[in-house]
Design a protein around this motif. Structure first.
Motif, PDB file in Angstrom:
ATOM      1  N   LYS A   1      11.999   2.169  11.592  1.00 24.95           N
ATOM      2  CA  LYS A   1      10.936   3.164  11.440  1.00 24.95           C
ATOM      3  C   LYS A   1      10.188   2.983  10.129  1.00 24.95           C
ATOM      4  N   LYS A   2      10.887   2.462   9.119  1.00 28.08           N
ATOM      5  CA  LYS A   2      10.270   2.306   7.807  1.00 28.08           C
ATOM      6  C   LYS A   2       9.459   1.026   7.693  1.00 28.08           C
ATOM      7  N   ILE A   3       9.577   0.164   8.688  1.00 26.39           N
ATOM      8  CA  ILE A   3       8.828  -1.082   8.671  1.00 26.39           C
ATOM      9  C   ILE A   3       7.467  -0.840   9.323  1.00 26.39           C
ATOM     10  N   GLY A   4       6.423  -1.317   8.693  1.00 26.81           N
ATOM     11  CA  GLY A   4       5.091  -1.179   9.260  1.00 26.81           C
ATOM     12  C   GLY A   4       4.922  -2.122  10.445  1.00 26.81           C
ATOM     13  N   LYS A   5       3.801  -2.003  11.164  1.00 28.75           N
ATOM     14  CA  LYS A   5       3.547  -2.860  12.319  1.00 28.75           C
ATOM     15  C   LYS A   5       3.393  -4.317  11.927  1.00 28.75           C
ATOM     16  N   SER A   6       3.043  -4.561  10.672  1.00 26.25           N
ATOM     17  CA  SER A   6       2.878  -5.943  10.216  1.00 26.25           C
ATOM     18  C   SER A   6       4.215  -6.619   9.978  1.00 26.25           C
ATOM     19  N   GLY A   7       5.302  -5.833  10.004  1.00 25.33           N
ATOM     20  CA  GLY A   7       6.611  -6.411   9.736  1.00 25.33           C
ATOM     21  C   GLY A   7       6.989  -6.353   8.273  1.00 25.33           C
ATOM     22  N   GLU A   8       6.094  -5.851   7.439  1.00 23.96           N
ATOM     23  CA  GLU A   8       6.359  -5.723   6.008  1.00 23.96           C
ATOM     24  C   GLU A   8       6.583  -4.251   5.679  1.00 23.96           C
ATOM     25  N   PHE A   9       7.286  -4.007   4.600  1.00 24.39           N
ATOM     26  CA  PHE A   9       7.545  -2.645   4.179  1.00 24.39           C
ATOM     27  C   PHE A   9       6.371  -2.081   3.411  1.00 24.39           C
ATOM     28  N   ASP A  10       6.152  -0.776   3.578  1.00 24.33           N
ATOM     29  CA  ASP A  10       5.228  -0.069   2.710  1.00 24.33           C
ATOM     30  C   ASP A  10       5.925   0.087   1.365  1.00 24.33           C
ATOM     31  N   ALA A  11       5.176   0.186   0.304  1.00 19.36           N
ATOM     32  CA  ALA A  11       5.777   0.358  -1.020  1.00 19.36           C
ATOM     33  C   ALA A  11       6.570   1.667  -1.076  1.00 19.36           C
ATOM     34  N   GLU A  12       6.024   2.727  -0.480  1.00 19.42           N
ATOM     35  CA  GLU A  12       6.712   4.027  -0.489  1.00 19.42           C
ATOM     36  C   GLU A  12       7.981   3.969   0.341  1.00 19.42           C
ATOM     37  N   ALA A  13       7.921   3.344   1.505  1.00 19.60           N
ATOM     38  CA  ALA A  13       9.083   3.271   2.387  1.00 19.60           C
ATOM     39  C   ALA A  13      10.168   2.411   1.778  1.00 19.60           C
ATOM     40  N   GLU A  14       9.773   1.357   1.076  1.00 21.44           N
ATOM     41  CA  GLU A  14      10.751   0.455   0.474  1.00 21.44           C
ATOM     42  C   GLU A  14      11.580   1.170  -0.583  1.00 21.44           C
ATOM     43  N   GLU A  15      10.961   2.074  -1.319  1.00 22.09           N
ATOM     44  CA  GLU A  15      11.674   2.799  -2.355  1.00 22.09           C
ATOM     45  C   GLU A  15      12.701   3.757  -1.778  1.00 22.09           C
ATOM     46  N   SER A  16      12.485   4.236  -0.550  1.00 26.35           N
ATOM     47  CA  SER A  16      13.379   5.237   0.029  1.00 26.35           C
ATOM     48  C   SER A  16      14.527   4.635   0.851  1.00 26.35           C
ATOM     49  N   LEU A  17      14.652   3.320   0.868  1.00 26.53           N
ATOM     50  CA  LEU A  17      15.725   2.686   1.645  1.00 26.53           C
ATOM     51  C   LEU A  17      17.067   2.805   0.929  1.00 26.53           C
ATOM     52  N   SER A  18      18.103   3.043   1.731  1.00 23.47           N
ATOM     53  CA  SER A  18      19.452   3.019   1.172  1.00 23.47           C
ATOM     54  C   SER A  18      19.878   1.557   1.019  1.00 23.47           C
ATOM     55  N   PRO A  19      20.931   1.288   0.254  1.00 24.68           N
ATOM     56  CA  PRO A  19      21.386  -0.101   0.101  1.00 24.68           C
ATOM     57  C   PRO A  19      21.745  -0.757   1.447  1.00 24.68           C
ATOM     58  N   GLU A  20      22.322   0.017   2.368  1.00 26.85           N
ATOM     59  CA  GLU A  20      22.667  -0.531   3.686  1.00 26.85           C
ATOM     60  C   GLU A  20      21.415  -0.918   4.460  1.00 26.85           C
ATOM     61  N   GLU A  21      20.389  -0.056   4.363  1.00 29.55           N
ATOM     62  CA  GLU A  21      19.143  -0.343   5.068  1.00 29.55           C
ATOM     63  C   GLU A  21      18.440  -1.553   4.466  1.00 29.55           C
ATOM     64  N   GLU A  22      18.496  -1.667   3.142  1.00 30.75           N
ATOM     65  CA  GLU A  22      17.901  -2.840   2.498  1.00 30.75           C
ATOM     66  C   GLU A  22      18.592  -4.118   2.959  1.00 30.75           C
ATOM     67  N   GLN A  23      19.920  -4.053   3.055  1.00 29.50           N
ATOM     68  CA  GLN A  23      20.678  -5.219   3.509  1.00 29.50           C
ATOM     69  C   GLN A  23      20.313  -5.571   4.947  1.00 29.50           C
ATOM     70  N   LEU A  24      20.177  -4.542   5.793  1.00 30.32           N
ATOM     71  CA  LEU A  24      19.808  -4.769   7.183  1.00 30.32           C
ATOM     72  C   LEU A  24      18.431  -5.407   7.288  1.00 30.32           C
ATOM     73  N   VAL A  25      17.496  -4.944   6.498  1.00 30.71           N
ATOM     74  CA  VAL A  25      16.142  -5.505   6.510  1.00 30.71           C
ATOM     75  C   VAL A  25      16.176  -6.958   6.055  1.00 30.71           C
ATOM     76  N   LEU A  26      16.924  -7.228   5.006  1.00 35.88           N
ATOM     77  CA  LEU A  26      17.041  -8.587   4.509  1.00 35.88           C
ATOM     78  C   LEU A  26      17.646  -9.513   5.561  1.00 35.88           C
ATOM     79  N   LEU A  27      18.673  -9.046   6.234  1.00 34.32           N
ATOM     80  CA  LEU A  27      19.290  -9.855   7.294  1.00 34.32           C
ATOM     81  C   LEU A  27      18.312 -10.123   8.436  1.00 34.32           C
ATOM     82  N   ARG A  28      17.520  -9.120   8.774  1.00 35.85           N
ATOM     83  CA  ARG A  28      16.501  -9.333   9.821  1.00 35.85           C
ATOM     84  C   ARG A  28      15.474 -10.370   9.399  1.00 35.85           C
TER      85      ARG A  28
END
Length: 147
Positions: free
Chosen positions: A109-136
C-alpha cells in the motif's frame, strides 16, 4: 524431452510442493515426538495406559460365542494425533504466513504505482516492511537479469 522435464521440475509449483513435503515430514516428526514424550506419559499418569488405544475397549459377545472388541480408545488416539498435527501446522506455518502476508500488503500500500516509495511513505515504514521492500526489489532485479 529432457528439456521439458527440466522445465516441469524447475517450475515454482513443483518446488513449492517439494518444500511442503519436506516441511510436512519435519512437522510430523515434531508432533510424533510431542505425542510420544509428552502426551502419552500424561495419559499414562491419568489412565494407567501408555496411550488412549488401550483405554476404551468394549468387548461384546457375538452370535458364535466369541467376542468382538470395539477399540474406541484407538479412535480417540487418532483424533488427538490429528488435532496435534493440525495445531502444529496452524501455529508453525499458517500464523507466520498470515503475518507475512499482512506485512506484505501493508508495504504494498505504501508503494506508489511507479514501484518507488513516496518520501513520506518511506519514512513511516517499520524495519520489517523496509526489509520486505528491499527483498522485493532484489527479486525484481534478479527477474530482469534472467530475462
Amino acid at each position: 524431452m529432457l528439456k521439458g522435464f527440466k522445465e516441469f521440475i524447475s517450475r515454482g509449483n513443483m518446488i513449492d510442493m517439494a518444500v511442503g513435503v519436506v516441511m510436512g515430514s519435519a512437522v510430523t516428526s515434531i508432533v510424533t515426538s510431542i505425542v510420544s514424550h509428552l502426551i502419552n506419559p500424561l495419559i499414562a499418569l491419568i489412565c494407567g495406559q501408555t496411550d488412549l488405544s488401550q483405554v476404551l475397549r468394549i468387548k461384546v459377545k457375538n452370535f458364535s460365542g466369541g467376542y468382538t472388541v470395539f477399540e474406541i480408545g484407538s479412535i480417540l488416539n487418532s483424533v488427538v494425533n490429528f488435532l496435534l498435527v493440525a495445531a502444529a501446522v496452524y501455529f508453525v506455518i499458517i500464523v507466520p504466513m498470515n503475518k507475512f502476508r499482512e506485512m506484505s500488503a501493508a508495504a504494498a500500500k505504501k508503494i506508489g504505482k511507479s514501484g518507488e516509495f513516496d518520501a513520506e511513505a518511506e519514512e513511516s515504514l517499520s524495519p520489517e516492511e523496509e526489509q520486505l521492500v528491499l527483498l522485493r526489489q532484489i527479486r525484481d532485479e534478479l527477474k530482469k537479469e534472467q530475462k
